[in-house]
Design an enzyme around this catalytic site. Structure first.
Site, mmCIF file in Angstrom:
data_model
loop_
_atom_site.group_PDB
_atom_site.id
_atom_site.type_symbol
_atom_site.label_atom_id
_atom_site.label_comp_id
_atom_site.label_asym_id
_atom_site.label_seq_id
_atom_site.Cartn_x
_atom_site.Cartn_y
_atom_site.Cartn_z
ATOM 1 N N CYS A 357 0.896 -0.963 0.277
ATOM 2 C CA CYS A 357 0.270 -0.441 0.240
ATOM 3 C C CYS A 357 0.650 1.285 0.387
ATOM 4 C CB CYS A 357 -1.358 -0.036 1.286
ATOM 5 S SG CYS A 357 -2.705 -1.500 1.118
ATOM 6 N N GLU A 358 1.681 1.305 -1.245
ATOM 7 C CA GLU A 358 2.560 2.540 -1.067
ATOM 8 C C GLU A 358 2.378 2.952 -2.446
ATOM 9 O OE1 GLU A 358 5.446 4.229 0.721
ATOM 10 O OE2 GLU A 358 4.549 2.764 2.368
ATOM 11 N N TYR A 386 21.996 -6.134 -2.690
ATOM 12 C CA TYR A 386 21.042 -5.387 -2.561
ATOM 13 C C TYR A 386 19.416 -5.457 -2.480
ATOM 14 C CZ TYR A 386 25.748 -3.057 -2.299
ATOM 15 O OH TYR A 386 26.824 -2.611 -1.742
HETATM 16 N N1 LLP Z 1 32.613 -0.729 0.418
HETATM 17 C C1 LLP Z 1 31.832 0.099 1.293
HETATM 18 C C2 LLP Z 1 32.706 1.031 2.445
HETATM 19 C C3 LLP Z 1 30.891 0.025 1.078
HETATM 20 O O1 LLP Z 1 29.985 1.145 1.494
HETATM 21 C C4 LLP Z 1 30.103 -0.381 0.096
HETATM 22 C C5 LLP Z 1 28.742 0.013 -0.386
HETATM 23 C C6 LLP Z 1 30.918 -1.212 -0.577
HETATM 24 C C7 LLP Z 1 32.386 -1.156 -0.405
HETATM 25 C C8 LLP Z 1 30.864 -2.070 -1.607
HETATM 26 O O2 LLP Z 1 29.949 -1.282 -2.885
HETATM 27 P P1 LLP Z 1 28.980 -2.273 -4.207
HETATM 28 O O3 LLP Z 1 30.387 -2.898 -5.270
HETATM 29 O O4 LLP Z 1 28.823 -2.861 -3.831
HETATM 30 O O5 LLP Z 1 28.844 -0.652 -5.243
HETATM 31 N N2 LLP Z 1 21.819 -0.485 -0.995
HETATM 32 C C9 LLP Z 1 22.674 0.287 -2.993
HETATM 33 C C10 LLP Z 1 24.159 0.262 -3.176
HETATM 34 C C11 LLP Z 1 23.975 0.465 -1.529
HETATM 35 C C12 LLP Z 1 26.074 0.040 -1.395
HETATM 36 C C13 LLP Z 1 26.662 1.263 0.418
HETATM 37 N N3 LLP Z 1 27.986 0.605 0.506
HETATM 38 C C14 LLP Z 1 22.152 -0.295 -3.531
HETATM 39 O O6 LLP Z 1 21.482 -0.835 -3.873
HETATM 40 O O7 LLP Z 1 22.253 0.426 -5.041
#
Ligand code: LLP
Length: 409
Positions: A357-358, A386
């Site tokens: 419901c959003e 994610y």
């Molecule tokens: N290292 C640190 C310190 C981080 O904060 C993150 C992600 C990563 C590595 C890994 O980043 P990646 O390779 O996955 O881009 N929920 C969001 C993404 C948030 C990421 C937070 N930090 C989404 O669904 O896009």
């Protein structure tokens, strides 16, 4: 030079108009499972880890991979990371416990995050085996780690996470490297910290992480320049590691054609830092990929509850919603939505929505798709990262199960 690697091939696609995931036709594979659920592939994970690692090895001696387990902390994912000899980047005590129980050695754990509590820091410092590094994000955190280390009469390894004040090209909610963001320490703050005595702390590295799903290399280049300036000004060439964080983007859809490839990413980093360390010991190079490892190794399977056409919009109402995949609502993220059967009729334009419901509960708006009917199944792509880890029980829904395609007979 090792050229013995190839890009993991696309794992979700049609064969004779029937959708396959890792060579299995989905319709048959899932006939005994109720929806929604997450479906992963061990082979896909392994391919991604090995691809990332072999690309990095092509440019660096012994590059270190610390999988950012926030992307997907399923025990099987962590076990695979551990069995292939890699480490993790954690952001909570909960992640520490999951990693250790999956067999990750504490010496291969890096602890990032702006809000590590005293309790979390103490619990980890009090363990027999130390972690590789606390990647520190404020002077207050440094003081807390110093205080607790002194109480336990221990020397604790720390690295500074530099906030390089750059604007990464990505969605604003996942850009982390600007001075208006809460992450890391400015070079000024790090220099203040360097000027003080920390008897129980051992500075072993510097890190940056400027954002996620980065569109290009520009901001990373600027961030690395900031890092090298800081090293030069403060004579930090002796540090044992440089940690370049995560952030490498993956292909979600039409907007992602110009992403930096993994070989380009490593090559650019190498060419930037190699001259700098010409006459000194090359530090260990660390990467913290999250999305790149798990993203395309998972899909979300959902069923069409009903179709609804109000004369303006043609809605496909799925039994999965923002509770299972919040990325479209939070970041306007694009995810492929592919029905199990591709029909020959002309494509239609749909809004794919969930039952929550959003109004924000949608997966795609005005998306052109092959004809969809009530009770059809669809796979939503790139849900290995994610998705499940950001799921919620909003509307008193249950968190759906997770399966591996290899375990489905
Ligand atoms: N290292 C640190 C310190 C981080 O904060 C993150 C992600 C990563 C590595 C890994 O980043 P990646 O390779 O996955 O881009 N929920 C969001 C993404 C948030 C990421 C937070 N930090 C989404 O669904 O896009």
């Amino acid at each position: 030079m090792n050229t013995n690697f190839s890009i993991p091939s696309s794992t979700l696609g049609y064969v004779d108009n029937r959708l396959h995931f890792h060579h299995k036709p989905l319709q048959e594979a899932i006939s005994n499972y109720s929806t929604p659920f997450y479906l992963y592939s061990k082979q896909g994970l392994k391919d991604n880890i090995e691809y990332f690692h072999s690309c990095a090895q092509n440019f660096f001696d012994h590059p270190c991979i610390h999988y950012a387990m926030k992307a997907n902390s399923h025990p099987e994912v962590l076990k695979m990371i551990a069995s292939l000899g890699h480490g993790v980047d954690i952001v909570s005590l909960g992640e520490y416990k999951l990693a250790v129980s999956a067999g990750v050695s504490p010496s291969k754990i890096i602890f990032s995050g702006v809000g590590k509590t005293e309790m979390e820091i103490e619990e980890i410092i009090s363990q027999k085996e130390s972690i590789k590094s606390f990647n520190v994000e404020s002077i207050d955190e440094l003081e807390t780690i110093q205080k607790i280390s002194s109480r336990y009469n221990q020397i604790t390894n720390i690295a500074f996470r530099l906030n390089p004040d750059v604007r990464a090209q990505t969605h604003q909610h996942i850009s982390t490297g600007g001075s208006c963001h809460k992450f890391g320490m400015t070079s000024g703050e790090i220099e203040v910290a360097l000027a003080q005595k920390w008897p129980n702390l051992n500075l072993v590295g510097l890190s940056i992480h400027i954002g996620s799903q980065l569109k290009n290399f520009e901001a990373t280049k600027n961030a690395i320049n900031e890092m090298l300036d800081l090293i030069r000004r403060n004579d930090l060439r002796h540090l044992s590691f440089l940690d370049f964080g995560g952030g490498l983007g993956i292909f979600y859809g039409p907007h992602d054609h110009d992403l930096t490839s993994a070989p380009d990413y490593f090559s650019q980093i190498k060419s930037q830092i190699a001259p700098f360390f010409e006459n000194s010991q090359f530090p260990q190079i660390i990467f913290e990929p999250g999305r790149f490892i798990t993203g395309n190794a998972g899909v979300l399977i959902s069923k069409v509850v009903r179709m609804k056409d109000n004369g303006i919009k043609h809605f496909v109402i799925l039994d999965a919603g923002m509770t299972e995949l919040i990325r479209p609502a939070l970041y306007d993220a694009y995810h492929e939505i592919l029905p199990f059967d591709r029909r020959d009729e002309k494509d239609e334009i749909y809004d794919f929505v969930g039952p929550i419901c959003e109004t924000g509960d949608f997966f795609a708006k005005d998306r052109s798709s092959t004809l969809i009917k009530k009770n059809d199944y669809v796979a939503i792509g790139n849900c290995g990262s994610y998705a499940r880890c950001m799921a919620s029980t909003y509307n008193a829904r249950e968190i759906p199960p997770e399966y591996f395609i290899e375990d489905i007979k």
